[in-house]
Write an enzyme that holds these catalytic residues in place. Structure first.
Site, PDB file in Angstrom:
ATOM      1  N   SER A 126      66.306  41.558  52.730  1.00 18.37           N
ATOM      2  CA  SER A 126      65.577  41.811  53.979  1.00 18.37           C
ATOM      3  C   SER A 126      65.499  40.619  54.927  1.00 18.37           C
ATOM      4  CB  SER A 126      64.148  42.263  53.664  1.00 18.37           C
ATOM      5  OG  SER A 126      64.190  43.576  53.190  1.00 18.37           O
TER       6      SER A 126
ATOM      7  N   ILE B  13      65.553  51.605  51.431  1.00 21.52           N
ATOM      8  CA  ILE B  13      64.291  50.892  51.259  1.00 21.52           C
ATOM      9  C   ILE B  13      63.923  50.124  52.529  1.00 21.52           C
ATOM     10  CG2 ILE B  13      64.150  51.001  48.770  1.00 21.52           C
ATOM     11  CD1 ILE B  13      65.409  48.290  48.602  1.00 21.52           C
ATOM     12  N   ASP B  14      63.471  48.903  52.398  1.00 18.09           N
ATOM     13  CA  ASP B  14      62.843  48.177  53.512  1.00 18.09           C
ATOM     14  C   ASP B  14      63.529  48.365  54.870  1.00 18.09           C
ATOM     15  OD1 ASP B  14      62.285  47.151  51.016  1.00 18.09           O
ATOM     16  OD2 ASP B  14      62.208  45.071  51.676  1.00 18.09           O
ATOM     17  N   PRO B  15      62.723  48.632  55.912  1.00 12.30           N
ATOM     18  CA  PRO B  15      63.265  48.540  57.264  1.00 12.30           C
ATOM     19  C   PRO B  15      63.532  47.067  57.578  1.00 12.30           C
ATOM     20  CG  PRO B  15      60.886  48.848  57.356  1.00 12.30           C
ATOM     21  CD  PRO B  15      61.282  48.947  55.907  1.00 12.30           C
TER      22      PRO B  15
END
Ligand SMILES: *[C@@H]1O[C@H](CO)[C@@H](O)[C@H](O)[C@H]1NC(C)=O
Ligand SMILES: *[C@@H]1O[C@H](CO)[C@@H](O)[C@H](O)[C@H]1NC(C)=O
Ligand SMILES: *[C@@H]1O[C@H](CO)[C@@H](O)[C@H](O)[C@H]1NC(C)=O
Ligand SMILES: *[C@@H]1O[C@H](CO)[C@@H](O)[C@H](O)[C@H]1NC(C)=O
Ligand SMILES: *[C@H]1O[C@@H](CO)[C@H](O)[C@@H](O)[C@@H]1NC(C)=O
Length: 586
Positions: free
Chosen positions: A142, A81-83
């Site tokens: 994140s 998922i999220d960078p």
């Protein structure tokens, strides 16, 4: 201009690749991945070949020079998922990303880590940050990387403690002279770095930004909510260790719900280069991007940052909320940008999730990709950003097909992928529209572009729909159209709508197949409209008008795969359209 650049690049690189990779030439044309597929399993059917994906079930695609990875044990993952924390440090681009080593169950989120010298070929390393301390024992969520003066790298991230409270922590490299930055530590001193005070909702307090300097302080934002008010809390620090919340958040907007993954950075008003995160001055505007949890879209405003007042004010006319400008009007979320000091550009990475079923994801053994990194600049109008795939992607271009001046007759699609596959391609087209005055009137009550795409779904227009059909079967049982419709406003100015309709993208019925739409702010003075689509098996990223409006799709054709996948240009409107130039690079 892109076209001629692409043309010479294609020839040059084609020769280069052939001379570099002896024996690969043949596989270039016979598509080894297809043979591989036939010989083993269908798992690779929708796997991308030039998008960032974790190494799990990596297939050998020599065309893309990316097969020589070695995988550290335990670094395999299913769900990406999220960078996180993208940066350039000591000769390498680093990309961290959120992954769940336990599959689709939420929990134990760690920071996987890969490095690259060129943003194209990636080398996976062991996870950089994972739960290990009381302040992150239930998850390392994140965050961002900051390179402080003196090449001091620090990662800020959200940790989840035993009571499920969200805290901001920091990590530093164990050995800053290791260019790979493989090992990270979380110093005892100063961790946890920021704990939610009484005002802050500790269940919605996450995703610290890259730090920037202004007025003698360092600053970070953390995303949050107060009931339905989306909030970007601002924290300041003199020593990069002790952070104090400002009395008023940097920005907040009622009715937008939880803000995730805020990103705050300067863009140059006059320049063609990206800016470092701490740049200020007269030639600078600021961008505040947030990921709206409630809609799962990334929207942004352009405005002015007042460092002495700790305030950000969006420019007049910038919609600040659900109907705001989006980095991408398709499947794109949790994006994060960084400044690349080598090429003086700001690059944004975004995550694209799967639209197929969880069962399919389990069968595939992977889910989630990072879209192609894009350079971000302020549009000359000052009213929006423009994004463009990083130039390094063009090094992948090999064989190419060139077409020019094709009349697109109503209902008679023209096949562009003659004799080659359209399953992985970089397509650049320019349409010319001779009779703009024939456009239908635009009703000013049409505010939502996605709704308008729906409303006009089965309506033949005057100018449009026209555009591309990609990942299409010969007889169009399956196809993903990316297209335009042009209307005329009261003042006679054109209103350009870009749509993509996934309804016919696959014969599978259990897949999420949305319609996406965005307006394209162009005056069409030269009667031309350009479109570039990056196609990669299950992803299509389409850039209209040089990157003013972008739509990304995740689609899962069952027949339009490998050499059965084609690219067509089409016109379904009553007025003629000319395909002025088309270039397919594979
Ligand atoms: C894939 O490439 C690796 C080397 O990078 C090689 O050892 C392996 O045999 C290849 N597998 C296939 C199926 O071609
Ligand atoms: C705090 O955040 C949680 C999780 O998003 C949410 O359920 C709750 O309603 C929020 N409370 C307030 C007061 O915003
Ligand atoms: C993740 O990968 C492992 C190993 O291939 C597999 O057993 C598991 O089912 C996968 N989980 C998901 C959710 O895809
Ligand atoms: C174009 O028109 C044909 C014939 O009516 C239809 O089958 C096709 O779906 C249309 N394509 C788009 C993208 O509207
Ligand atoms: C991606 O998946 C689709 C279909 O399940 C959802 O509708 C989207 O909300 C989701 N997008 C994100 C960013 O999570």
């Amino acid at each position: 201009m892109e076209v001629s650049k692409c043309l010479s690049l294609c020839l040059l690189l084609w020769n280069l690749i052939i001379s570099l990779l002896k024996g690969v030439e043949a596989s270039h044309r016979v598509f080894p991945e297809y043979q591989f597929l036939a010989a083993t399993t269908v798992k690779q059917l929708h796997r991308t070949v030039y998008h960032f994906q974790p190494p799990k079930h990596w297939i050998n695609v020599s065309l893309f020079l990316a097969s020589s990875f070695s995988f550290p044990p335990g670094a395999f993952e299913n769900r990406t998922i999220d960078p996180n924390g993208p940066m350039y440090y000591n000769g390498f681009y680093h990309l961290f990303y959120q992954y769940n080593p336990k599959g689709s169950v939420w929990g134990n989120i760690v920071w996987a880590h890969s490095v690259s010298k060129d943003l194209v070929n990636w080398e996976p390393l062991e996870p950089a940050i994972y739960p290990s301390k009381p302040f992150d024992i239930k998850g390392t969520w994140s965050g961002s990387a900051t390179i402080f003066p003196g090449d001091k790298v620090v990662i800020y991230y959200t940790g989840i403690d035993a009571k499920e409270k969200q805290l901001q922590n920091y990590a530093v490299p164990e050995n800053p002279s290791d260019p790979y930055l493989r090992k990270w530590k979380k110093p005892k001193e100063g961790n946890p770095m920021v704990v939610p005070d009484n005002e802050i909702n500790g269940s919605s307090f996450r995703d610290p930004t890259t730090a920037w300097q202004a007025n003698g302080y360092w600053h970070i934002l953390v995303g949050s909510r107060k009931n339905d008010v989306g909030v970007a809390y601002l924290f300041k620090s003199k020593d990069q260790k002790t952070w104090v919340k400002t009395p008023v958040p940097l920005h907040q907007v009622p009715g937008t719900g939880n803000w995730e993954c805020p990103d705050f950075y300067p863009v140059s008003i006059s320049g063609k280069t990206g800016l470092d995160t701490s740049e200020l001055g007269n030639d600078v505007k600021h961008v505040l991007k947030v990921s709206l949890d409630a809609t799962r879209y990334d929207y942004y405003t352009i405005g002015t940052y007042f460092p002495d007042q700790d305030k950000y004010v969006p420019d007049k006319g910038q919609a600040d909320g659900w109907d705001g400008l989006r980095l991408d009007y398709g499947n794109f979320y949790a994006s994060k940008s960084f400044f690349d000091p080598v090429k003086h550009r700001r690059i944004v990475w975004g995550w694209s999730n799967e639209s197929d079923t969880k069962q399919d994801d389990v069968k595939k053994g992977w889910a989630g990709i990072q879209l192609i990194p894009r350079t971000v600049l302020l549009d000359p109008s000052g009213k929006q950003l423009v994004q463009w795939p990083v130039e390094e992607i063009e090094t992948l271009r090999g064989q190419m097909i060139h077409k020019s001046n094709h009349k697109l007759e109503t209902g008679k699609p023209v096949k562009l992928s003659q004799g080659i596959t359209g399953a992985q391609a970089d397509v650049v087209v320019t349409f010319s529209i001779p009779n703009l005055d024939k456009a239908e009137p635009f009703d000013p009550s049409w505010k939502d572009p996605q709704d308008l795409c729906f409303k006009k779904k089965s309506v033949q227009g005057a100018i449009g729909p026209f555009g591309l059909m990609v990942l299409a079967t010969e007889k169009l049982e399956e196809f993903t159209p990316v297209f335009f419709r042009i209307f005329k406003a009261k003042d006679n100015k054109p209103v350009v709508l870009m749509c993509s309709d996934e309804e016919h993208s696959t014969l599978k019925t259990d897949v999420y197949k949305p319609m996406y739409g965005g307006f394209v702010d162009v005056d069409l003075a030269d009667k031309k409209l350009s479109l570039r689509s990056l196609i990669d098996h299950s992803v299509v990223e389409s850039f209209a008008a040089g990157g003013k409006t972008i739509i990304s799709n995740r689609v899962y054709p069952t027949v339009a795969v490998f050499e059965m996948a084609h690219v067509f240009a089409f016109n379904n409107g009553t007025e003629p359209i000319t395909l002025e130039r088309a270039l397919l690079c594979l």
